[in-house]
Scaffold this motif. Structure first.
Motif, PDB file in Angstrom:
ATOM      1  N   MET A   1       8.751  29.447  31.216  1.00 56.14           N
ATOM      2  CA  MET A   1       7.550  29.953  31.971  1.00 56.14           C
ATOM      3  C   MET A   1       6.622  30.465  30.685  1.00 56.14           C
ATOM      4  N   ALA A   2       5.312  30.295  30.998  1.00 59.48           N
ATOM      5  CA  ALA A   2       4.287  30.517  29.647  1.00 59.48           C
ATOM      6  C   ALA A   2       4.074  32.094  29.923  1.00 59.48           C
ATOM      7  N   THR A   3       3.797  32.728  28.927  1.00 61.02           N
ATOM      8  CA  THR A   3       3.412  34.188  28.925  1.00 61.02           C
ATOM      9  C   THR A   3       2.089  34.117  28.485  1.00 61.02           C
ATOM     10  N   ASP A   4       1.054  34.859  28.830  1.00 57.03           N
ATOM     11  CA  ASP A   4      -0.216  35.088  28.698  1.00 57.03           C
ATOM     12  C   ASP A   4      -0.320  36.520  27.609  1.00 57.03           C
ATOM     13  N   TYR A   5      -0.282  36.316  26.389  1.00 58.62           N
ATOM     14  CA  TYR A   5      -0.128  37.467  25.562  1.00 58.62           C
ATOM     15  C   TYR A   5      -1.467  38.317  25.077  1.00 58.62           C
ATOM     16  N   ASP A   6      -2.420  37.730  25.622  1.00 55.23           N
ATOM     17  CA  ASP A   6      -3.907  38.289  25.855  1.00 55.23           C
ATOM     18  C   ASP A   6      -4.227  39.184  27.083  1.00 55.23           C
ATOM     19  N   ALA A   7      -3.200  38.854  28.039  1.00 58.87           N
ATOM     20  CA  ALA A   7      -3.336  39.944  29.195  1.00 58.87           C
ATOM     21  C   ALA A   7      -3.042  41.147  28.817  1.00 58.87           C
ATOM     22  N   PRO A   8      -3.838  42.200  29.665  1.00 58.90           N
ATOM     23  CA  PRO A   8      -3.369  43.682  29.450  1.00 58.90           C
ATOM     24  C   PRO A   8      -1.971  43.855  30.008  1.00 58.90           C
ATOM     25  N   ARG A   9      -1.257  44.540  29.330  1.00 61.16           N
ATOM     26  CA  ARG A   9       0.024  44.995  29.749  1.00 61.16           C
ATOM     27  C   ARG A   9       0.151  45.972  30.717  1.00 61.16           C
ATOM     28  N   LYS A  10      -0.833  46.929  31.005  1.00 61.40           N
ATOM     29  CA  LYS A  10      -0.705  48.036  31.988  1.00 61.40           C
ATOM     30  C   LYS A  10      -2.041  47.778  32.525  1.00 61.40           C
TER      31      LYS A  10
END
Length: 95
Positions: A1-10
């Protein structure tokens, strides 16, 4: 599964007040300092050696230079072909 590290975490909905976070932490640990007494007792500062050490300091030899970056006296085989801002530079500081 790909993870978008640029997406806000909270998101703003998930923000929790500091008071709510403090309530979750057990209060009994707040004033306790972890001290390891076993290791501190065996440490002793060594006595200063009262003997004078005889050290012969030689000036730089004909086949040596002092690097203007690291200030270490080195053999001319370690001299960089490029000069630094302040003089001769060794190949280690040039790279």
């Amino acid at each position: 599964m790909a993870t978008d590290y640029d997406a806000p975490r909270k998101s703003d909905d998930d923000s929790e007040s500091i008071e709510a976070i403090k309530e979750r932490i057990p209060d009994k640990l707040s004033g306790v300092v972890d001290v390891d007494e076993e290791h501190g007792e065996g440490f002793a500062i060594p006595d200063v050696v009262s003997e004078d050490l005889d050290v012969l300091v030689l000036p730089p030899q004909d086949d040596e230079f002092t690097c203007s970056e690291c200030f270490i006296v080195k053999h001319h085989s370690l001299l960089s072909p490029r000069k630094g801002k302040h003089g001769k530079v060794c190949i280690e500081c040039d790279s």
